[in-house]
Design an enzyme around this catalytic site. Structure first.
Site, PDB file in Angstrom:
ATOM      1  N   SER A  50       0.845  -1.199   0.000  1.00  0.00           N
ATOM      2  CA  SER A  50       0.000   0.000   0.000  1.00  0.00           C
ATOM      3  C   SER A  50       0.885   1.254   0.000  1.00  0.00           C
ATOM      4  O   SER A  50       2.110   1.153   0.156  1.00  0.00           O
ATOM      5  CB  SER A  50      -0.887   0.000   1.244  1.00  0.00           C
ATOM      6  OG  SER A  50      -0.069   0.148   2.408  1.00  0.00           O
ATOM      7  N   ASP A  89      -1.061  -1.451  -4.038  1.00  0.00           N
ATOM      8  CA  ASP A  89      -2.430  -1.621  -3.537  1.00  0.00           C
ATOM      9  C   ASP A  89      -3.006  -0.240  -3.187  1.00  0.00           C
ATOM     10  O   ASP A  89      -2.369   0.533  -2.460  1.00  0.00           O
ATOM     11  CB  ASP A  89      -2.353  -2.518  -2.282  1.00  0.00           C
ATOM     12  CG  ASP A  89      -3.715  -2.909  -1.740  1.00  0.00           C
ATOM     13  OD1 ASP A  89      -4.664  -2.993  -2.531  1.00  0.00           O
ATOM     14  OD2 ASP A  89      -3.807  -3.148  -0.517  1.00  0.00           O
ATOM     15  N   HIS A  90      -4.174   0.088  -3.705  1.00  0.00           N
ATOM     16  CA  HIS A  90      -4.857   1.361  -3.411  1.00  0.00           C
ATOM     17  C   HIS A  90      -3.970   2.594  -3.612  1.00  0.00           C
ATOM     18  O   HIS A  90      -3.783   3.395  -2.675  1.00  0.00           O
ATOM     19  CB  HIS A  90      -5.408   1.383  -1.976  1.00  0.00           C
ATOM     20  CG  HIS A  90      -6.496   0.394  -1.740  1.00  0.00           C
ATOM     21  ND1 HIS A  90      -7.787   0.578  -2.202  1.00  0.00           N
ATOM     22  CD2 HIS A  90      -6.489  -0.810  -1.130  1.00  0.00           C
ATOM     23  CE1 HIS A  90      -8.526  -0.472  -1.864  1.00  0.00           C
ATOM     24  NE2 HIS A  90      -7.759  -1.324  -1.231  1.00  0.00           N
ATOM     25  N   GLU A 141     -11.056   0.500  -9.237  1.00  0.00           N
ATOM     26  CA  GLU A 141     -12.175   0.065  -8.381  1.00  0.00           C
ATOM     27  C   GLU A 141     -13.448   0.842  -8.710  1.00  0.00           C
ATOM     28  O   GLU A 141     -13.393   2.040  -8.986  1.00  0.00           O
ATOM     29  CB  GLU A 141     -11.780   0.277  -6.905  1.00  0.00           C
ATOM     30  CG  GLU A 141     -12.853  -0.122  -5.914  1.00  0.00           C
ATOM     31  CD  GLU A 141     -12.307  -0.288  -4.489  1.00  0.00           C
ATOM     32  OE1 GLU A 141     -11.224  -0.875  -4.330  1.00  0.00           O
ATOM     33  OE2 GLU A 141     -12.970   0.184  -3.558  1.00  0.00           O
ATOM     34  N   GLY A 188     -10.425  -5.017   6.798  1.00  0.00           N
ATOM     35  CA  GLY A 188     -10.273  -5.203   8.237  1.00  0.00           C
ATOM     36  C   GLY A 188     -10.928  -6.471   8.782  1.00  0.00           C
ATOM     37  O   GLY A 188     -11.360  -7.345   8.015  1.00  0.00           O
ATOM     38  N   GLY A 218     -10.883  -6.803   0.595  1.00  0.00           N
ATOM     39  CA  GLY A 218     -11.488  -7.175   1.874  1.00  0.00           C
ATOM     40  C   GLY A 218     -11.839  -8.646   1.918  1.00  0.00           C
ATOM     41  O   GLY A 218     -12.902  -9.034   2.404  1.00  0.00           O
ATOM     42  N   ALA A 219     -10.932  -9.498   1.431  1.00  0.00           N
ATOM     43  CA  ALA A 219     -11.258 -10.920   1.283  1.00  0.00           C
ATOM     44  C   ALA A 219     -10.768 -11.794   2.435  1.00  0.00           C
ATOM     45  O   ALA A 219     -10.936 -13.014   2.397  1.00  0.00           O
ATOM     46  CB  ALA A 219     -10.699 -11.439  -0.039  1.00  0.00           C
ATOM     47  N   ASN A 260      -7.582 -10.250  -2.402  1.00  0.00           N
ATOM     48  CA  ASN A 260      -6.727  -9.412  -1.544  1.00  0.00           C
ATOM     49  C   ASN A 260      -6.795  -9.835  -0.078  1.00  0.00           C
ATOM     50  O   ASN A 260      -7.884  -9.905   0.505  1.00  0.00           O
ATOM     51  CB  ASN A 260      -7.157  -7.948  -1.663  1.00  0.00           C
ATOM     52  CG  ASN A 260      -6.724  -7.331  -2.968  1.00  0.00           C
ATOM     53  OD1 ASN A 260      -6.294  -8.039  -3.884  1.00  0.00           O
ATOM     54  ND2 ASN A 260      -6.814  -6.026  -3.066  1.00  0.00           N
TER      55      ASN A 260
HETATM   56  P1  13P Z   1      -8.520  -7.534   4.210  1.00  0.00           P
HETATM   57  O1  13P Z   1      -8.542  -6.412   5.194  1.00  0.00           O
HETATM   58  O2  13P Z   1      -9.796  -8.300   4.206  1.00  0.00           O
HETATM   59  O3  13P Z   1      -7.330  -8.419   4.367  1.00  0.00           O
HETATM   60  O4  13P Z   1      -8.419  -6.870   2.735  1.00  0.00           O
HETATM   61  C1  13P Z   1      -7.195  -6.396   2.248  1.00  0.00           C
HETATM   62  C2  13P Z   1      -7.344  -5.613   0.999  1.00  0.00           C
HETATM   63  O5  13P Z   1      -8.388  -5.519   0.393  1.00  0.00           O
HETATM   64  C3  13P Z   1      -6.144  -4.940   0.506  1.00  0.00           C
HETATM   65  O6  13P Z   1      -6.410  -4.163  -0.629  1.00  0.00           O
HETATM   66  O1  G3H Z   2      -6.579  -2.227   1.890  1.00  0.00           O
HETATM   67  C1  G3H Z   2      -5.746  -1.850   2.682  1.00  0.00           C
HETATM   68  C2  G3H Z   2      -4.630  -2.760   3.058  1.00  0.00           C
HETATM   69  O2  G3H Z   2      -5.048  -3.657   4.059  1.00  0.00           O
HETATM   70  C3  G3H Z   2      -3.409  -1.971   3.431  1.00  0.00           C
HETATM   71  O3  G3H Z   2      -3.599  -1.254   4.580  1.00  0.00           O
HETATM   72  O4  G3H Z   2      -2.971   1.153   4.300  1.00  0.00           O
HETATM   73  O5  G3H Z   2      -2.770  -0.036   6.513  1.00  0.00           O
HETATM   74  O6  G3H Z   2      -1.178  -0.539   4.660  1.00  0.00           O
HETATM   75  P1  G3H Z   2      -2.575  -0.087   5.042  1.00  0.00           P
HETATM   76 ZN    ZN Z   3      -8.312  -3.227  -0.610  1.00  0.00          ZN
END
Ligand code: 13P
Ligand code: G3H
Ligand code: ZN
Length: 314
Positions: A50, A89-90, A141, A188, A218-219, A260
């Site tokens: 991230s 990621d994001h 997304e 989460g 969020g898997a 993810n």
């Molecule tokens: P989780 O919080 O379910 O592990 O999801 C992580 C996620 O979507 C990272 O982009």
């Molecule tokens: O989707 C978010 C990921 O779980 C990463 O989280 O921004 O705390 O690194 P983070």
């Molecule tokens: Zn995510």
């Protein structure tokens, strides 16, 4: 083997109807556990970082952190025969996206899902243009991930989910390689109040209209045993609930290919860390605490590779 583009891994998964885990890392310990599992399971794997991970790895400097993470992942990948991808990621802005591309990531996510549709199309198209010139792939997304903490009604929650017709237009207009449609998950450890439920009908339509690899954010499954272990050594995680394995398998049948997972690794790592800190109060060598925590991450990842169907796909 470090792949050139994450698309190499996900196009195969899409054609053969299986899922590939995308596991978040911030440090060497998580990477070591994930890579060990991929080798044992003969599974392709996506490592993801991230914006916060980039900053953490660079001790506050995300550009430096992107390079540190990419170098580290590449070194681990070079010595093994399973395909390894590295994904942003994001990514929320062009600065982070460019830092990841320059560092050698094999794909980036541009997450403009909080912006109006038209703006999301514009920003995503720009990132696709840049990333494709660098011969790497892009995830975007549509819709919003709303968690139980957001306290919204069922109708309000439905309104945040992806619109399949919009998804079709979005993919055509942007040329994006992978799409994350909001279908009822959230990030989460607290995803559902009652029964875990995803909108499979919506997912089926999105796949039918786009045909590209789809991503489930969020898997995490939030394994009860790991939550209990953490709690028994002093954690306070109450009412946690994730996406059960049978729902993940169903989602893959309907067209999800990238799964993810961050929270499950965090819980497993912290539970083991708490346990060993408790059991070895006079030990000051951090490696004695990290080693079993790495093992715990490895076990979670290996189990998920079996569940998602990516084991023995190399
Ligand atoms: P989780 O919080 O379910 O592990 O999801 C992580 C996620 O979507 C990272 O982009
Ligand atoms: O989707 C978010 C990921 O779980 C990463 O989280 O921004 O705390 O690194 P983070
Ligand atoms: Zn995510």
């Amino acid at each position: 083997m470090y792949v050139k583009s994450t698309k190499d891994i996900l196009d195969k998964a899409n054609a053969e109807y299986y899922g590939v885990g995308a596991f978040n890392i911030n440090s060497l310990e998580f990477l070591a556990g994930i890579i060990s599992a991929a080798v044992i399971k003969r599974s392709p794997v996506i490592i993801q970082a991230s914006e916060g991970a980039m900053s953490y790895a660079g001790n506050g400097d995300f550009r430096k952190g992107a390079k540190v993470l990419a170098d580290m992942v590449r070194r681990y990948a070079d010595n093994i025969s399973v395909p390894v991808a590295l994904h942003l990621d994001h990514g929320h802005d062009l600065d982070h996206v460019l830092a990841a591309i320059r560092a050698g990531f094999t794909s980036v996510m541009i997450d403009a899902s909080a912006k109006p549709f038209k703006e999301n199309v514009e920003i995503t198209s720009e990132v696709v243009r840049i990333a494709h010139a660098a011969e790497i792939s892009v995830e975007a997304e549509l819709g919003k991930l709303v968690g139980v903490e957001d306290n919204v009604s069922v109708a309000e929650r439905d309104a945040t989910l992806v619109d399949p017709d919009e998804a079709k237009i979005f993919v055509e207009k942007t040329g994006v390689d992978f799409l994350a449609p909001a279908i009822g998950t959230s990030h989460g450890a607290f995803k559902f109040k009652g029964e875990a439920k995803l909108d499979f009908e919506r997912l089926r339509k999105v796949k039918q209209l786009t045909k590209i690899p789809l991503v489930l954010h969020g898997a995490s499954s939030v394994l009860e045993a790991d939550v209990e272990k953490a709690n028994s050594y002093g954690a306070k995680i109450e009412g946690a609930k994730g996406v059960p394995f049978d729902i993940l398998k169903e989602a893959i049948k309907y067209g999800i290919n990238k799964i993810n997972t961050d929270t499950d690794l965090r819980i497993a790592f912290i539970a083991e860390l708490r346990k060993s800190l408790h059991e070895k109060p006079s030990d000051i060598d951090p490696r004695d605490f990290f080693k079993p925590a790495i093992e715990a991450v490895k076990n979670v990842v290996a189990q998920r590779m079996d569940i998602l169907g990516s084991s023995n796909k190399v």
